[in-house]
Design an enzyme around this catalytic site. Sequence first.
Site: not given
Length: 462
Positions: A354, A286-288, A324, A328
């Site tokens: 910018c 697991p990470g997130r 993100r 994404y």
Amino acid sequence: MHRFRYQGEALFVEETDAAGLAERYGTPLYVYSAGTIVDHYERLLSSLRALNPLICYAVKANSNLALLRLLASRGSGFDLVSGGELYRILRAGGDPARSTFAGVGKTAQEIKEALEAGIYSFVVESREELEVIDRVAARLGKRAPVALRVNPDVGARTHAKVKTGVAESKFGISPEEIEGLYRQLPHFSHVSLRGIQFHIGSQIRDVEPFEEAVRRVIPLVEIARDRFGAEFFDIGGGLGIAYEEALQSGDPGWWESKAQWATPAHYAERLLPLLGPLKLRIIVEPGRLLVGNAGILLTRVLYRKNRPQKKFVIVDAGMNDLVRPALYGSFHQIVPVARRSGEWVEADVVGPVCESGDCFAASRRMAPVESGDLLAIFSTGAYGFSMASQYNSRPRPAEVLVDGANHRLIRLRESYEDLVRGEGIDEGEIAPGLSGRADGASGQAGENESLTRDQAGRKEKP
């Protein structure tokens, strides 16, 4: 679940006022809840306890030394994808003998470093990689532990850029190729097949793809166990978190209304009957799941811009701090740190970089804000700071870890001097002995697992 909630009209992180953190350490500011991380780790461990699992936290999600130390102290292993991540877990007190090393492009140097550190297993992604591991191990007089990564060609309902278990992706080896490698393994005299692994993607909210992948890979696992004495089956990570209603997900009742979600309990319920009979060690990565909802990004409103066609809320965080949404098109819930009454508005929340893509939320219905107000961007504990950059020559933000009423700085805010560290204008300005170093020993100022709460993060007033 997590430990961010309103007390009255003020947002708190565990027992700590979020506004006070912004005042003390400045903005933009990443804030993590230690209690949330530990709770998520313990929930996953408890749900799989019947399998005596090894949890290997995916370091790429958030690699701050203090978070690695926190997880290592709970017995976590680590899922690594670079020599730099190996260096980090060693600095943080992590155990390489409880860690795996994955990734499609390991260099010979990284393989050497991992073998010398005593890595539990490499996760092999191609036949040519296996050949390199065999050669490096031979030069060192070692036998390299390896697991073959199977690409089970299982789709998952997630973003195309984080699908890793379909045949078109760069990851893993097809089942047919695995069967061929089984026949060739005796010719690799300096490797030992320790296990089989798969990982089908990230931010997956339903259990069915995991179950399908396990069923497809089990026949290959049984061959590895019976013919080569393999000892583990690594089923990867990928369990999703709440983004759309991240604040609400701190309430246990919210999860009860999401019975279809792949929570650790539902995940275990479906997979235990398949994995138990194998009598192998089960590894999960697991990470997130562990850190995603454990972090917020605090940012201050700089300006408001009202046009007939669109309203904008311009904040001091940018896509260099949190990429993100730009990368994404991902959704992050954004809430005021201090709630105020008034009519809600529809606006774009944008940063100062910018790029037109520097937008955290488009046409978002939100509570009224004024210049100087603080906003909290939720679900930023994973792939937030770890993907941050210095684009537009913007120093990266500070990071703070909260534990109840205590908080401490775990990364200094970068300075302008940090932006040019390691660069040289004139010939010979960079010492030859430092040129091209890749050991992580230079140019890493700013992060320390033992920074105290009294170090104020180079606070910058708005």
